[in-house]
Scaffold this motif. Structure first.
Motif, mmCIF file in Angstrom:
data_model
loop_
_atom_site.group_PDB
_atom_site.id
_atom_site.type_symbol
_atom_site.label_atom_id
_atom_site.label_comp_id
_atom_site.label_asym_id
_atom_site.label_seq_id
_atom_site.Cartn_x
_atom_site.Cartn_y
_atom_site.Cartn_z
ATOM 1 N N PHE A 1 -5.042 45.278 58.401
ATOM 2 C CA PHE A 1 -6.156 45.529 59.308
ATOM 3 C C PHE A 1 -6.565 44.249 60.025
ATOM 4 C CE2 PHE A 1 -8.176 43.856 55.580
ATOM 5 C CZ PHE A 1 -9.355 43.266 55.996
ATOM 6 N N ALA A 2 -7.343 44.438 61.090
ATOM 7 C CA ALA A 2 -7.871 43.302 61.850
ATOM 8 C C ALA A 2 -9.358 43.475 62.054
ATOM 9 C CB ALA A 2 -7.164 43.189 63.209
ATOM 10 N N LEU B 1 -14.369 47.279 63.642
ATOM 11 C CA LEU B 1 -15.000 47.024 64.941
ATOM 12 C C LEU B 1 -16.397 46.476 64.680
ATOM 13 C CD1 LEU B 1 -14.902 47.263 68.046
ATOM 14 C CD2 LEU B 1 -15.855 49.559 67.794
ATOM 15 N N LEU B 2 -16.546 45.164 64.828
ATOM 16 C CA LEU B 2 -17.779 44.464 64.463
ATOM 17 C C LEU B 2 -18.702 44.348 65.676
ATOM 18 C CD1 LEU B 2 -18.969 43.064 61.935
ATOM 19 C CD2 LEU B 2 -18.080 40.913 62.839
ATOM 20 N N PHE C 1 -8.077 52.259 70.090
ATOM 21 C CA PHE C 1 -8.064 53.711 70.276
ATOM 22 C C PHE C 1 -6.739 54.178 70.870
ATOM 23 C CE2 PHE C 1 -9.046 57.563 72.740
ATOM 24 C CZ PHE C 1 -9.631 58.333 71.760
ATOM 25 N N GLU C 2 -6.228 53.434 71.847
ATOM 26 C CA GLU C 2 -4.957 53.801 72.490
ATOM 27 C C GLU C 2 -3.787 53.731 71.523
ATOM 28 O OE1 GLU C 2 -4.811 51.034 75.664
ATOM 29 O OE2 GLU C 2 -6.271 52.118 76.920
ATOM 30 N N LYS D 1 -7.025 53.527 62.884
ATOM 31 C CA LYS D 1 -8.260 53.884 62.198
ATOM 32 C C LYS D 1 -9.325 52.842 62.537
ATOM 33 C CE LYS D 1 -8.366 56.758 59.512
ATOM 34 N NZ LYS D 1 -8.626 58.204 59.658
ATOM 35 N N ILE D 2 -10.490 53.288 62.987
ATOM 36 C CA ILE D 2 -11.547 52.378 63.418
ATOM 37 C C ILE D 2 -12.756 52.504 62.491
ATOM 38 C CG2 ILE D 2 -13.110 51.747 65.310
ATOM 39 C CD1 ILE D 2 -11.036 52.915 67.245
ATOM 40 N N ILE D 3 -13.163 51.383 61.891
ATOM 41 C CA ILE D 3 -14.335 51.365 61.012
ATOM 42 C C ILE D 3 -15.445 50.592 61.720
ATOM 43 C CG2 ILE D 3 -15.251 50.733 58.757
ATOM 44 C CD1 ILE D 3 -12.414 50.779 57.670
ATOM 45 N N PRO D 4 -16.429 51.272 62.330
ATOM 46 C CA PRO D 4 -17.526 50.568 63.010
ATOM 47 C C PRO D 4 -18.432 49.878 61.995
ATOM 48 C CG PRO D 4 -17.935 52.927 62.975
ATOM 49 C CD PRO D 4 -16.565 52.733 62.402
#
Length: 358
Positions: free
Chosen positions: A39-40, A131-132, A151-152, A156-159
């Motif tokens: 992850f990043a 996503l910070l 998104f593109e 998986k996005i963790i806000p």
């Protein structure tokens, strides 16, 4: 800038649960593919990516807490002098959850638009992102740009909110901003009940048997629950499964579909059960994102219902309330007639409900 241990612990657990897996072969040992997370951290410049990376390294005991320089992953001199990340840096961490040890491969990315290629390149090697967002400044230009890069790629996005301890922070406002801009919904805290009521019927001597699907958490007998739309609290008298007939069980958990028997004090408190969201009474209402309301059907057949005995008026009212609970498509409006007195005007989808007794 302060990032609490509770936040970083929760974030690490979320990474373990939410991102997908790859297979990795080390020169020294083979790692179980199901226990690897790549992850990043992505964000606008100066929203705290490197500081969060430091806290994650501490929380996973990769480095000793308080015994290292700040912004540990910033290795270039210009990064240390200016306090910004220019080049993506990678770190491998180990984290034990339960009886399993996970390998977390972190990439700390730049936030400045001039180094956007670094971010784009990093996202090609991972399965999920944190996503910070700064709870003081809110969504900024690179927040949006980085979101769409992730998104593109179907990552998986963790806000995640940062700097919530600042006096000028407005976390609730920023959460609403993120929900609006990114079409995100606030997730229930782990263990918090969230269930959709998709059908209901009145059961004599018990209450209202609600067919539910559990999205988060669990529910069991004798717990108090709230109905989001009805804004009432009532006890759960029984939970169970349809196998295919109702069969009581000890508990319903996330992912299961079954029933919960509710026993509100008054019938009118739960007139519109179908489509409502069920959650524990001790939970804060603003922590729950309700399910979308079920669209109300259009009545096609109408009937006026009256009684020739005034003493039966209350009994008839109760029967109509029970009818509505058993059939959520029925519309009810109070009516009155000079000749017939007080009554109700009922709307139905067709004529068959009129053929059965109340």
């Amino acid at each position: 800038m302060h990032v609490s241990r509770h936040v970083t612990s929760s974030l690490v657990r979320s990474l373990v649960k939410r991102t997908t897996c790859i297979r990795m072969l080390s020169r020294q040992y083979q790692v179980d593919a199901s226990l690897v997370r790549n992850f990043a951290i992505i964000a606008h410049v100066d929203h705290g990516k490197s500081t969060l990376a430091d806290r994650l390294l501490e929380e996973t005991q990769t480095v000793e807490r308080g015994n290292h320089e700040e912004r540990l992953l910033d290795s270039l001199l210009v990064e240390k002098q200016r306090g910004i990340t220019v080049k993506s840096q990678t770190a491998t961490m180990r984290y034990t959850l339960g009886d399993k040890t996970y390998t977390l491969n972190l990439i700390d990315t730049p936030g400045h638009i001039d180094f956007n290629f670094e971010v784009s390149r990093s996202l090609s090697a991972i399965q999920g992102v944190v996503l910070l967002v700064d709870a003081n400044e809110g969504i900024q230009a690179q927040t949006i740009g980085n979101f769409f890069l992730a998104f593109e790629r179907n990552l998986k996005i963790i806000p995640t909110l940062n700097k919530i301890d600042l006096k000028t922070a407005v976390p609730d406002l920023v959460i609403e901003q993120m929900k609006s801009v990114f079409d995100m919904e606030k997730e229930c805290p782990r263990g918090t009940l969230k269930a959709l009521v998709f059908d209901s019927e009145f059961v004599s001597n018990k209450g209202y048997r609600c067919s539910v699907v559990i999205s988060h958490g669990s529910v069991s007998k004798n717990q108090d629950v709230q109905l989001y739309n009805s804004e009432v609290t009532c006890p759960v008298r029984e939970v169970g499964l349809f196998v295919p007939h109702p069969e009581e069980c000890e508990e319903l958990r996330a992912g299961q579909m079954g029933y919960a028997v509710l026993n509100p004090k008054r019938l009118e408190h739960v007139r519109h059960l179908v489509g409502d969201t069920l959650f524990h009474s001790h939970a804060h209402r603003d922590e729950v994102t309700p399910f979308h309301k079920v669209k109300s059907p259009q009545s096609m057949v109408y009937a006026g219902v009256f009684t020739d005995q005034l003493s039966e008026l209350e009994r008839l009212s109760g029967a109509i309330e029970k009818l509505c609970l058993n059939d959520s498509s029925v519309h009810v409006n109070k009516d009155s007639n000079h000749a017939l007195g007080q009554g109700w005007r009922l709307g139905f989808l067709d004529t068959w409900p009129l053929s059965r007794p109340f």
